[in-house]
Design a protein around this motif. Structure first.
Motif, PDB file in Angstrom:
ATOM      1  N   LEU A 135       0.831  -1.200   0.000  1.00 21.01           N
ATOM      2  CA  LEU A 135       0.000   0.000   0.000  1.00 21.01           C
ATOM      3  C   LEU A 135       0.869   1.254   0.000  1.00 21.01           C
ATOM      4  O   LEU A 135       0.613   2.203  -0.746  1.00 21.01           O
ATOM      5  N   ALA A 136       1.915   1.258   0.802  1.00 23.19           N
ATOM      6  CA  ALA A 136       2.801   2.431   0.881  1.00 23.19           C
ATOM      7  C   ALA A 136       3.550   2.658  -0.432  1.00 23.19           C
ATOM      8  O   ALA A 136       3.919   3.794  -0.748  1.00 23.19           O
ATOM      9  N   ALA A 137       3.764   1.615  -1.207  1.00 24.59           N
ATOM     10  CA  ALA A 137       4.459   1.744  -2.492  1.00 24.59           C
ATOM     11  C   ALA A 137       3.523   2.180  -3.617  1.00 24.59           C
ATOM     12  O   ALA A 137       3.992   2.617  -4.674  1.00 24.59           O
ATOM     13  N   ALA A 138       2.221   2.082  -3.418  1.00 27.45           N
ATOM     14  CA  ALA A 138       1.252   2.327  -4.493  1.00 27.45           C
ATOM     15  C   ALA A 138       1.383   3.700  -5.160  1.00 27.45           C
ATOM     16  O   ALA A 138       1.411   3.770  -6.398  1.00 27.45           O
ATOM     17  N   PRO A 139       1.463   4.810  -4.425  1.00 24.40           N
ATOM     18  CA  PRO A 139       1.551   6.105  -5.124  1.00 24.40           C
ATOM     19  C   PRO A 139       2.760   6.197  -6.059  1.00 24.40           C
ATOM     20  O   PRO A 139       2.653   6.722  -7.168  1.00 24.40           O
ATOM     21  N   GLN A 140       3.898   5.672  -5.623  1.00 21.69           N
ATOM     22  CA  GLN A 140       5.089   5.693  -6.476  1.00 21.69           C
ATOM     23  C   GLN A 140       4.872   4.834  -7.716  1.00 21.69           C
ATOM     24  O   GLN A 140       5.239   5.224  -8.825  1.00 21.69           O
ATOM     25  N   HIS A 141       4.262   3.677  -7.537  1.00 26.37           N
ATOM     26  CA  HIS A 141       3.974   2.812  -8.686  1.00 26.37           C
ATOM     27  C   HIS A 141       3.007   3.494  -9.661  1.00 26.37           C
ATOM     28  O   HIS A 141       3.184   3.422 -10.877  1.00 26.37           O
ATOM     29  N   PHE A 142       1.998   4.161  -9.121  1.00 24.32           N
ATOM     30  CA  PHE A 142       1.041   4.867  -9.980  1.00 24.32           C
ATOM     31  C   PHE A 142       1.748   5.957 -10.788  1.00 24.32           C
ATOM     32  O   PHE A 142       1.465   6.149 -11.971  1.00 24.32           O
ATOM     33  N   LEU A 143       2.657   6.673 -10.138  1.00 24.11           N
ATOM     34  CA  LEU A 143       3.406   7.726 -10.844  1.00 24.11           C
ATOM     35  C   LEU A 143       4.331   7.146 -11.911  1.00 24.11           C
ATOM     36  O   LEU A 143       4.447   7.708 -13.008  1.00 24.11           O
ATOM     37  N   GLN A 144       4.986   6.042 -11.600  1.00 23.63           N
ATOM     38  CA  GLN A 144       5.846   5.401 -12.595  1.00 23.63           C
ATOM     39  C   GLN A 144       5.029   5.020 -13.823  1.00 23.63           C
ATOM     40  O   GLN A 144       5.463   5.236 -14.957  1.00 23.63           O
ATOM     41  N   MET A 145       3.875   4.455 -13.589  1.00 24.17           N
ATOM     42  CA  MET A 145       3.018   4.064 -14.707  1.00 24.17           C
ATOM     43  C   MET A 145       2.587   5.285 -15.516  1.00 24.17           C
ATOM     44  O   MET A 145       2.607   5.254 -16.748  1.00 24.17           O
ATOM     45  N   ALA A 146       2.227   6.359 -14.829  1.00 27.23           N
ATOM     46  CA  ALA A 146       1.794   7.582 -15.515  1.00 27.23           C
ATOM     47  C   ALA A 146       2.902   8.166 -16.383  1.00 27.23           C
ATOM     48  O   ALA A 146       2.631   8.764 -17.430  1.00 27.23           O
ATOM     49  N   ARG A 147       4.150   7.967 -15.961  1.00 25.25           N
ATOM     50  CA  ARG A 147       5.285   8.468 -16.738  1.00 25.25           C
ATOM     51  C   ARG A 147       5.704   7.503 -17.841  1.00 25.25           C
ATOM     52  O   ARG A 147       6.665   7.752 -18.560  1.00 25.25           O
ATOM     53  N   GLY A 148       4.995   6.382 -17.950  1.00 29.01           N
ATOM     54  CA  GLY A 148       5.317   5.403 -18.979  1.00 29.01           C
ATOM     55  C   GLY A 148       6.476   4.502 -18.632  1.00 29.01           C
ATOM     56  O   GLY A 148       7.016   3.808 -19.493  1.00 29.01           O
ATOM     57  N   GLU A 149       6.856   4.485 -17.368  1.00 31.24           N
ATOM     58  CA  GLU A 149       7.962   3.645 -16.921  1.00 31.24           C
ATOM     59  C   GLU A 149       7.464   2.230 -16.646  1.00 31.24           C
ATOM     60  O   GLU A 149       6.284   2.003 -16.389  1.00 31.24           O
ATOM     61  N   GLU A 150       8.389   1.299 -16.677  1.00 29.64           N
ATOM     62  CA  GLU A 150       8.085  -0.082 -16.292  1.00 29.64           C
ATOM     63  C   GLU A 150       7.831  -0.104 -14.787  1.00 29.64           C
ATOM     64  O   GLU A 150       8.595   0.487 -14.018  1.00 29.64           O
TER      65      GLU A 150
END
Length: 178
Positions: free
Chosen positions: A48-63
Motif C-alpha cells: 500500500l505504501a508503495a502504491a503512489p510511487q507505482h502509480f506515478l511510474q506508470m503515468a510516466r510510462g515507466e516499467e
C-alpha cells in the motif's frame, strides 16, 4: 453536481485515509494475516505504501514492478506513503479534464487495500463511502470473471444491505465477513 475533477477529489480522500490507516499499524500487527492473497500486515502495508510511487511510474510510462516494496522500515511507511501521495495528487491536478476519470482505478486499489489493512489490524477507523462507491463503479466497468488474474478472486456474494466497502471488497474477491 460533481465537477470533472471529482475523481481527483475522491482519490485525494482515498490517499488521506490510506495514510491514516498506515499510521495505525503497530509493530505487534506486522505478522497478522490479511484477506489479501495470504499477505501479512507487513507485506500489505508495504504494498500500500508503495502504491503512489507505482502509480506515478506508470503515468510516466515507466516499467512498474508491482511486486516491489518501498525498501523502508515499517515504522516510516506512513510518512513514505504521504510524500509520494502528495506527488501523485500534483500529477493528477496537472492532467486535462478528459483524463482525470482514470484516477478512479487508483481509488479502487487504495480503497480495497485500506479496508484490508484496517480489517487485519482491527482498527475501527471510519472509511469514506464515496471512495468505495467510485472504486466499485470503476471495477464493475472492466473486471470480469475472465480477466481477474491473480489479484482478484471471484466476487463474493453480499446481502443487498451491504455497506459500500463490503460491496467493493466483495467484488474484488475478498470476503467482508472473513
Amino acid at each position: 453536481m460533481t465537477s470533472p475533477h471529482q475523481p481527483v477529489v475522491v482519490l485525494s480522500r482515498a490517499l488521506d485515509q490510506a495514510g491514516d490507516a498506515l499510521d495505525t499499524v503497530h509493530a505487534d500487527d506486522l505478522d497478522k494475516p490479511t484477506t489479501c492473497r495470504g499477505w501479512t500486515v507487513r507485506e500489505l502495508a508495504d504494498h500500500l505504501a508503495a502504491a503512489p510511487q507505482h502509480f506515478l511510474q506508470m503515468a510516466r510510462g515507466e516499467e512498474v514492478d508491482w511486486a516491489a516494496g518501498t525498501g523502508v522500515e515499517p515504522d516510516v511507511l506512513a510518512a513514505h506513503f504521504r510524500t509520494r501521495a502528495d506527488d501523485l495528487i500534483h500529477h493528477w491536478h496537472g492532467q486535462p479534464d478528459n483524463r482525470v476519470a482514470q484516477a478512479d482505478w487508483q481509488t479502487a486499489e487504495l480503497g480495497v487495500h485500506t479496508w484490508e489493512l484496517l480489517r487485519a489490524t482491527g482498527d475501527p477507523m471510519p472509511l469514506d463511502d464515496e471512495v468505495a462507491e467510485r472504486g466499485l463503479a470503476f471495477l464493475q466497468q472492466g473486471l470480469t470473471e475472465d480477466n481477474r488474474g491473480d489479484a482478484f478472486a471471484p466476487a463474493v456474494p453480499v446481502p443487498d444491505d451491504a455497506s459500500a466497502y463490503e460491496r467493493l471488497v466483495a467484488f474484488a474477491g475478498r470476503d467482508p465477513r472473513a
